[in-house]
Design a protein around this motif. Structure first.
Motif, PDB file in Angstrom:
ATOM      1  N   ALA A 253      12.886  33.173 -43.310  1.00 26.61           N
ATOM      2  CA  ALA A 253      12.678  31.914 -44.068  1.00 26.61           C
ATOM      3  C   ALA A 253      13.371  32.007 -45.426  1.00 26.61           C
ATOM      4  N   LEU A 254      13.332  33.191 -46.048  1.00 23.84           N
ATOM      5  CA  LEU A 254      14.030  33.370 -47.327  1.00 23.84           C
ATOM      6  C   LEU A 254      15.539  33.211 -47.127  1.00 23.84           C
TER       7      LEU A 254
ATOM      8  N   ALA B 272       6.863  23.395 -48.420  1.00 28.02           N
ATOM      9  CA  ALA B 272       7.146  22.999 -47.034  1.00 28.02           C
ATOM     10  C   ALA B 272       7.991  24.073 -46.347  1.00 28.02           C
ATOM     11  N   ALA B 273       8.959  24.639 -47.082  1.00 29.61           N
ATOM     12  CA  ALA B 273       9.845  25.641 -46.478  1.00 29.61           C
ATOM     13  C   ALA B 273       9.078  26.908 -46.091  1.00 29.61           C
TER      14      ALA B 273
ATOM     15  N   THR C 171       8.252  24.712 -61.965  1.00 29.35           N
ATOM     16  CA  THR C 171       7.797  23.557 -61.180  1.00 29.35           C
ATOM     17  C   THR C 171       6.912  24.096 -60.059  1.00 29.35           C
ATOM     18  N   PRO C 172       5.766  23.441 -59.759  1.00 27.34           N
ATOM     19  CA  PRO C 172       4.912  23.966 -58.695  1.00 27.34           C
ATOM     20  C   PRO C 172       5.630  23.944 -57.337  1.00 27.34           C
ATOM     21  N   ALA C 173       5.265  24.891 -56.467  1.00 31.95           N
ATOM     22  CA  ALA C 173       5.940  25.011 -55.166  1.00 31.95           C
ATOM     23  C   ALA C 173       5.819  23.733 -54.343  1.00 31.95           C
ATOM     24  N   GLU C 174       4.728  22.974 -54.526  1.00 29.14           N
ATOM     25  CA  GLU C 174       4.530  21.745 -53.743  1.00 29.14           C
ATOM     26  C   GLU C 174       5.553  20.683 -54.130  1.00 29.14           C
ATOM     27  N   GLU C 175       6.233  20.880 -55.238  1.00 27.28           N
ATOM     28  CA  GLU C 175       7.156  19.871 -55.744  1.00 27.28           C
ATOM     29  C   GLU C 175       8.585  20.423 -55.862  1.00 27.28           C
ATOM     30  N   ALA C 176       8.704  21.759 -55.992  1.00 26.00           N
ATOM     31  CA  ALA C 176       9.996  22.366 -56.369  1.00 26.00           C
ATOM     32  C   ALA C 176      11.002  22.303 -55.222  1.00 26.00           C
ATOM     33  N   SER C 177      12.259  22.268 -55.612  1.00 24.73           N
ATOM     34  CA  SER C 177      13.357  22.171 -54.649  1.00 24.73           C
ATOM     35  C   SER C 177      13.640  23.529 -54.005  1.00 24.73           C
ATOM     36  N   ALA C 178      13.570  23.561 -52.665  1.00 17.48           N
ATOM     37  CA  ALA C 178      13.897  24.800 -51.947  1.00 17.48           C
ATOM     38  C   ALA C 178      15.386  25.105 -52.094  1.00 17.48           C
ATOM     39  N   ARG C 179      16.220  24.073 -52.198  1.00 14.36           N
ATOM     40  CA  ARG C 179      17.668  24.302 -52.351  1.00 14.36           C
ATOM     41  C   ARG C 179      17.962  25.051 -53.647  1.00 14.36           C
ATOM     42  N   LEU C 180      17.313  24.601 -54.732  1.00  9.18           N
ATOM     43  CA  LEU C 180      17.556  25.245 -56.024  1.00  9.18           C
ATOM     44  C   LEU C 180      17.000  26.676 -56.020  1.00  9.18           C
ATOM     45  N   LEU C 181      15.855  26.860 -55.386  1.00  7.94           N
ATOM     46  CA  LEU C 181      15.323  28.221 -55.302  1.00  7.94           C
ATOM     47  C   LEU C 181      16.279  29.108 -54.499  1.00  7.94           C
TER      48      LEU C 181
END
Ligand code: FAD
Length: 412
Positions: free
Chosen positions: A118-119, A133-134, A156-166
């Motif tokens: 997943a990472l 979600a990811a 930003t909290p994980a429920e809102e943060a962008s997985a793309r940016l992470l």
């Protein structure tokens, strides 16, 4: 010919340095009584908030080198990040980079093959989704590694943060040396702002504090004057302006510029607790606080993405956070006394610490909104999280744009 740099945060200082080193006349105008912006020392010398850099932040580290401050930023935890899980009271050392996870002892809790995949999937192109979600299928890894990294890097909290940016952050962490963590050994004043100002002065740049740009007068797509209230500076045809202010000020001065308008707070709590040992940096899981920085002068605690806690009074925050700090200090055997009663504490609340890094793409402002004005600031590079690295990059890019010079290359 004068280059006017408006805003003496990291972006403005970095941009001004490139201009001044190229031999240009540089005048910096800063609204606040002292420079540094969101990475500054308060009048009593305390940092507004703990700032950490990673080895991956090469442009920021190069800037520290250019101002002679690189050695002042030390790696407090070279053996891996000490992390205390307040839920099960387990203390362990975790490697921040996947390269360090080969040794089982340094792996974050909850790491499975599925979690690793997943990472890795974060690196693949595709529609963006939230970090939560990811990692919905990997709750343990989300809790022990992904959520803390998200909050630290994206505020930003994980429920809102962008997985793309992470994903962008994690890709950078996978390079050798990239996950080393650095902090200012004494503080942002002596280890960042003062050396930057001294270096700029050596190159002839001037800094005017308490000078808030009220308006940009313009005509025919060019800025013609800078209105500072008591003083209006008429721009000569060859003069150039770098606007290195936060997004809300850029939007006020140039309403047509698209700028982020949703921000996330950071709460820092500074305990007046002198310690004897070396500088330490400890992560906390499952508590209110996330990071504890122990320096001889005091203990600073960070709560990022602090929507729920930024409104706490100093006393309530101290009573809730000190037991977490104390348990961490005792778990990792930090020297000195760690009394049960919280020492005197003071909170610094940065309500607009960074833009929120959600899945709605951040606006992409033009590099040159006016013919003789370039934009800088951590928020102007929407493909990067708003950090010191982005601020330095943006300032150096704006300087290159104003000088019509090639964009600075990334350090090797
Ligand atoms: C508490 C906290 C913790 C953080 N932790 C980290 C971290 O660990 N690592 C990391 O990399 N980043 C961290 N950041 C983010 C980092 O501080 C910012 O990304 C960076 O400092 C932004 O620099 P900047 O120059 O783009 O903007 P700013 O620092 O906002 O600078 C803008 C400057 O413009 C001035 N100004 C505003 N309006 C005007 C005007 N009209 N006229 C003249 N001057 C004006 C302001 O006073 C300010 O000095 C943290 C931020 C905060 C608040």
């Amino acid at each position: 010919m004068t280059f006017h740099v408006v805003g003496a945060g990291v972006a403005g200082l970095a941009g001004a340095l490139l201009l001044a080193k190229a031999g240009h006349r540089v005048a910096i105008h800063e609204a606040a009584p002292s420079p540094g912006g969101r990475a500054r020392a308060l009048p009593d010398g305390t940092d507004n908030g703990t700032h950490a850099l990673l080895g991956a932040n090469r442009v920021a580290l190069r800037f520290l080198g250019a101002i002679g401050a690189r050695d002042a930023w030390i790696e407090p935890e070279p053996a891996g990040l000490p992390v205390l899980d307040l839920a099960d009271h387990q203390a362990r050392c975790v490697a921040l980079s996947p390269l360090g996870w080969a040794r089982g002892a340094r792996r974050p809790g909850g790491l499975t093959l599925g979690g690793l995949l997943a990472l890795m999937r974060l690196a693949l192109p595709g529609a963006d989704r939230t970090v939560a979600a990811a990692f919905a299928a990997h709750p343990a890894l989300l809790r022990t590694l992904v959520e803390p990294l998200t909050v630290a890097a994206l505020n930003t909290p994980a429920e809102e943060a962008s997985a793309r940016l992470l994903g962008i952050v994690l890709r950078r962490l996978a390079l050798p040396g990239a996950a080393k963590l650095f902090v200012a050994s004494r503080g942002l004043g002596p280890d960042l702002v003062a050396p930057a100002i001294a270096t700029l002065a050596c190159h002839g740049a001037t800094l005017r504090s308490g000078a808030r740009l009220r308006a940009i007068l313009r005509e025919g797509g060019r800025a013609t004057a800078l209105d500072f209230g008591e003083e209006i500076i008429a721009l000569q045809p060859e003069d150039e302006v770098m606007l290195a202010v936060p997004p809300w000020e850029a939007a006020r001065l140039l309403p047509e510029v698209p700028a982020p308008d949703r921000h996330a707070p950071i709460l820092n709590l500074h305990f007046a607790h002198a310690t004897e040992g070396p500088v330490r940096f400890i992560g906390l899981l499952g508590g209110l606080a996330q990071w504890v920085l122990v320096r001889p002068g005091g203990v600073a605690v960070t709560v990022s993405a602090a929507d729920d806690s930024v409104g706490l009074s100093d006393d309530v925050a101290a009573v809730r956070i000190w037991p977490e700090v104390r348990e961490a200090a005792l778990s990792f055997g930090l020297p000195g006394d760690w009394p049960v009663a919280p020492p005197r504490a003071r909170a610094v609340r940065e309500r607009r610490a960074t833009p929120r890094h959600g899945i709605t793409p951040r606006p992409r402002p033009p590099r040159r909104p006016l013919a003789n004005v370039a934009l800088a600031g951590d928020w102007t590079l929407p493909d990067l999280p708003a950090t010191i690295e982005a601020a330095v990059r943006s300032g150096e890019t704006a300087a290159a744009v104003l000088m019509s010079a090639p964009l600075p290359k990334d350090p090797a």
